[in-house]
Design a protein around this motif. Sequence first.
Motif, PDB file in Angstrom:
ATOM      1  N   ASP A 297       0.984  -0.934  -0.138  1.00  0.00           N
ATOM      2  CA  ASP A 297      -0.037   0.071  -0.261  1.00  0.00           C
ATOM      3  C   ASP A 297       0.345   1.218  -0.473  1.00  0.00           C
ATOM      4  O   ASP A 297       0.761   2.314  -0.198  1.00  0.00           O
ATOM      5  N   ALA A 298       1.680   1.337   0.199  1.00  0.00           N
ATOM      6  CA  ALA A 298       3.418   2.261   0.577  1.00  0.00           C
ATOM      7  C   ALA A 298       3.046   2.502  -1.253  1.00  0.00           C
ATOM      8  O   ALA A 298       3.741   3.637  -1.446  1.00  0.00           O
ATOM      9  N   ALA A 299       3.979   1.439  -1.680  1.00  0.00           N
ATOM     10  CA  ALA A 299       4.121   1.455  -3.191  1.00  0.00           C
ATOM     11  C   ALA A 299       2.800   2.218  -3.839  1.00  0.00           C
ATOM     12  O   ALA A 299       3.263   3.086  -4.750  1.00  0.00           O
ATOM     13  N   LEU A 300       1.499   1.466  -3.839  1.00  0.00           N
ATOM     14  CA  LEU A 300       0.354   2.039  -4.595  1.00  0.00           C
ATOM     15  C   LEU A 300       0.210   3.467  -4.295  1.00  0.00           C
ATOM     16  O   LEU A 300       0.077   4.532  -5.229  1.00  0.00           O
ATOM     17  N   THR A 301       0.609   4.223  -2.681  1.00  0.00           N
ATOM     18  CA  THR A 301      -0.012   5.589  -2.974  1.00  0.00           C
ATOM     19  C   THR A 301       1.143   6.248  -3.042  1.00  0.00           C
ATOM     20  O   THR A 301       0.946   7.381  -4.309  1.00  0.00           O
ATOM     21  N   MET A 302       2.708   5.796  -3.393  1.00  0.00           N
ATOM     22  CA  MET A 302       3.357   6.172  -3.945  1.00  0.00           C
ATOM     23  C   MET A 302       3.411   6.272  -5.556  1.00  0.00           C
ATOM     24  O   MET A 302       3.209   7.833  -6.379  1.00  0.00           O
ATOM     25  N   GLN A 303       2.640   5.337  -6.212  1.00  0.00           N
ATOM     26  CA  GLN A 303       2.250   5.327  -7.360  1.00  0.00           C
ATOM     27  C   GLN A 303       1.748   6.441  -7.708  1.00  0.00           C
ATOM     28  O   GLN A 303       1.595   7.350  -9.003  1.00  0.00           O
ATOM     29  N   LEU A 304       0.277   6.354  -7.389  1.00  0.00           N
ATOM     30  CA  LEU A 304      -0.852   7.954  -7.163  1.00  0.00           C
ATOM     31  C   LEU A 304      -0.012   8.766  -7.322  1.00  0.00           C
ATOM     32  O   LEU A 304      -0.211   9.765  -8.041  1.00  0.00           O
ATOM     33  N   LEU A 305       1.008   9.270  -6.049  1.00  0.00           N
ATOM     34  CA  LEU A 305       0.807  10.325  -6.360  1.00  0.00           C
ATOM     35  C   LEU A 305       2.607  10.792  -6.786  1.00  0.00           C
ATOM     36  O   LEU A 305       2.125  12.345  -7.498  1.00  0.00           O
ATOM     37  N   LYS A 306       2.329   9.751  -7.457  1.00  0.00           N
ATOM     38  CA  LYS A 306       4.593  10.006  -8.389  1.00  0.00           C
ATOM     39  C   LYS A 306       2.450  10.254  -9.896  1.00  0.00           C
ATOM     40  O   LYS A 306       3.117  11.428 -10.967  1.00  0.00           O
ATOM     41  N   GLY A 307       1.704   9.759 -10.412  1.00  0.00           N
ATOM     42  CA  GLY A 307       0.935  10.202 -11.499  1.00  0.00           C
ATOM     43  C   GLY A 307       0.396  11.517 -11.178  1.00  0.00           C
ATOM     44  O   GLY A 307      -0.195  12.089 -12.364  1.00  0.00           O
ATOM     45  N   LEU A 308       0.524  12.224  -9.884  1.00  0.00           N
ATOM     46  CA  LEU A 308      -0.255  13.307 -10.156  1.00  0.00           C
ATOM     47  C   LEU A 308       1.051  14.074 -10.147  1.00  0.00           C
ATOM     48  O   LEU A 308       0.418  15.603 -10.966  1.00  0.00           O
ATOM     49  N   SER A 309       2.346  13.999  -9.206  1.00  0.00           N
ATOM     50  CA  SER A 309       2.798  15.788  -9.203  1.00  0.00           C
ATOM     51  C   SER A 309       4.174  15.741 -10.197  1.00  0.00           C
ATOM     52  O   SER A 309       4.955  15.952 -10.615  1.00  0.00           O
ATOM     53  N   GLY A 310       4.738  14.125 -11.015  1.00  0.00           N
ATOM     54  CA  GLY A 310       5.177  13.657 -11.352  1.00  0.00           C
ATOM     55  C   GLY A 310       6.423  13.999 -10.823  1.00  0.00           C
ATOM     56  O   GLY A 310       8.035  13.672 -12.147  1.00  0.00           O
ATOM     57  N   THR A 311       7.261  13.624 -10.360  1.00  0.00           N
ATOM     58  CA  THR A 311       8.390  14.143  -8.939  1.00  0.00           C
ATOM     59  C   THR A 311       8.414  12.726  -8.207  1.00  0.00           C
ATOM     60  O   THR A 311       7.836  11.647  -8.026  1.00  0.00           O
ATOM     61  N   PRO A 312       9.614  12.690  -7.814  1.00  0.00           N
ATOM     62  CA  PRO A 312       9.377  11.445  -6.521  1.00  0.00           C
ATOM     63  C   PRO A 312       8.774  11.530  -5.951  1.00  0.00           C
ATOM     64  O   PRO A 312       8.526  12.533  -5.273  1.00  0.00           O
ATOM     65  N   VAL A 313       8.550  10.603  -5.173  1.00  0.00           N
ATOM     66  CA  VAL A 313       7.331  10.469  -3.854  1.00  0.00           C
ATOM     67  C   VAL A 313       8.428   9.688  -2.606  1.00  0.00           C
ATOM     68  O   VAL A 313       8.721   8.953  -2.560  1.00  0.00           O
ATOM     69  N   LEU A 314       7.929  10.597  -1.030  1.00  0.00           N
ATOM     70  CA  LEU A 314       8.748  10.729  -0.084  1.00  0.00           C
ATOM     71  C   LEU A 314       8.448   8.975   0.264  1.00  0.00           C
ATOM     72  O   LEU A 314       6.963   8.967   0.240  1.00  0.00           O
ATOM     73  N   PHE A 315       8.621   8.159   1.268  1.00  0.00           N
ATOM     74  CA  PHE A 315       8.516   7.231   1.936  1.00  0.00           C
ATOM     75  C   PHE A 315       9.479   7.486   3.146  1.00  0.00           C
ATOM     76  O   PHE A 315      10.946   7.048   3.332  1.00  0.00           O
ATOM     77  N   ALA A 316       8.648   7.093   4.248  1.00  0.00           N
ATOM     78  CA  ALA A 316       9.065   7.191   5.706  1.00  0.00           C
ATOM     79  C   ALA A 316       8.845   6.960   6.717  1.00  0.00           C
ATOM     80  O   ALA A 316       7.022   6.689   6.189  1.00  0.00           O
ATOM     81  N   ASP A 317       9.224   6.180   7.707  1.00  0.00           N
ATOM     82  CA  ASP A 317       8.304   6.323   8.816  1.00  0.00           C
ATOM     83  C   ASP A 317       7.747   6.771   9.573  1.00  0.00           C
ATOM     84  O   ASP A 317       9.026   8.258   9.595  1.00  0.00           O
ATOM     85  N   VAL A 318       7.265   6.971  10.151  1.00  0.00           N
ATOM     86  CA  VAL A 318       6.596   8.121  11.047  1.00  0.00           C
ATOM     87  C   VAL A 318       7.320   8.381  12.978  1.00  0.00           C
ATOM     88  O   VAL A 318       6.859   7.632  13.611  1.00  0.00           O
ATOM     89  N   ARG A 319       8.586   8.361  12.485  1.00  0.00           N
ATOM     90  CA  ARG A 319       9.809   8.013  13.385  1.00  0.00           C
ATOM     91  C   ARG A 319       9.639   9.094  14.609  1.00  0.00           C
ATOM     92  O   ARG A 319      10.198   8.557  16.001  1.00  0.00           O
ATOM     93  N   HIS A 320       9.703   9.766  15.218  1.00  0.00           N
ATOM     94  CA  HIS A 320       9.879  10.922  16.282  1.00  0.00           C
ATOM     95  C   HIS A 320       8.548  12.213  15.737  1.00  0.00           C
ATOM     96  O   HIS A 320       8.755  12.659  14.872  1.00  0.00           O
TER      97      HIS A 320
END
Length: 471
Positions: A297-320
Amino acid sequence: MARIGLLSMSDGRDFVHRDITEFIGASAASVAGALRAAGHEVIVGDIVWTNELATAAARRLADQRVDLTIFHYAVWAFPHFTMLAAEATPGPLLLFGGLDPVQPGMVGMLAAGGALDQIGRRHARAWGDIDDPVTRERVLVWVRAAAAAQGLRGSTFGRIGGRPMGMYTAVADTDQWMRTFGIDVEEIDQWEIVRRSDLVDAGRVGQARMWLEKNAAGVHYDGKALTPELLERQIRSYYAMRELIDEWHLDFSGIKGQPELTTHFATMDIAEAFLNDPYDWEGPKPTHITATESDMDAALTMQLLKGLSGTPVLFADVRHYHADRDVWDLCNSGQHATWFAARSDDPLENLARTHFYPEVFFFPAGGASVHHLAAPGEFTLARLTRLDGRYRLQAMRGEFENYDAATNEAMMRMSTFEWPHAFARLHVDATEFLNRFGANHIHAIPGEYVPELRAICELLDIDYDGFGDAA
């Protein structure tokens, strides 16, 4: 760029249609011109004024595989033309009505929209003068959303390895993916990365290593967790992934990594970062969305966001969460594309802010961790999650912030310094976020895309779940 079909509806009485054809054509030309000026391809169909034309013209547009079909109402139009055309239109549908005080285009749009509602045919609506910036943007939101949503259909996700470390939220139902998004999943063993790595040309790998050593802010060899040999193993893994992508025709991917590769081979940080980048050491290339921990679901979200922006997409843990600043540290091993360091079209500007540090104790196999601090700016953050099996898109607005060098370093050292970081001020209360957010991973693109995310949910028939001012 989206491909848009434009179909204008008319009055079914021949003597009326004859007198309004020129008006409809001029109005349609204005709509098409505005969309083309925005960079999109527009295919204009016949003006519909008979039953036969309604079906035939809609079928011709459907054959062009358009991302969005716009039914255009400049005048009163017989609603059953819309119903017949909609039956022949399989994809997203937008009704656009004019507001001319003489010709009742709004009446035509409302009559058609009501008829579609009665049979449960999903559609969106927009109205006004296409030359008005507010009206035009309302239409373009649906254009961008439809292009991103339709871009998923017929694509293939490469799942390299299985579920990582017991993460339920990293595994999705492949039947549901095909039914909801039109995506197939190709299962590939991680052994393919190991096996293929040994076969990569040594000269090619050596050139890549030297490029990193020359252009990065630092490659910090320690003789143990990070050596030239380990860095080259990571580069070989990148090339192995490129082979798999080409061989299996993968549109986006995920690599499990933990614990097998990270314990016994090398981390995938270099591979994941540069697959997500729009360049590597050999020059510009297409961005290939790749999620760590094979988070589907991370990859799916990223692919969808890439389709909107045309840019790389950030992936991160909500760390702190830095409560004193109301700022979140979004941090995950290696996953941030180096592009985020400066968000520059020049790779060297991004690399000049990127360090490659030895991996930490979580990953005994070693390798380089890709370290930088994401450049500041406004961002849209999102994640596809599931509530009782039904997809929802959780979204919020925020800003990435940077501080003085000493503060930046001190904050990064509070979690895992060697990994990439983004300091995010989210437009949502921390308690609300932690109580409701449905995953440990979050994703982001620069810019404002909340309206498009709402529209995508309408198009895909999934739930929109906004946080804070994105609610």
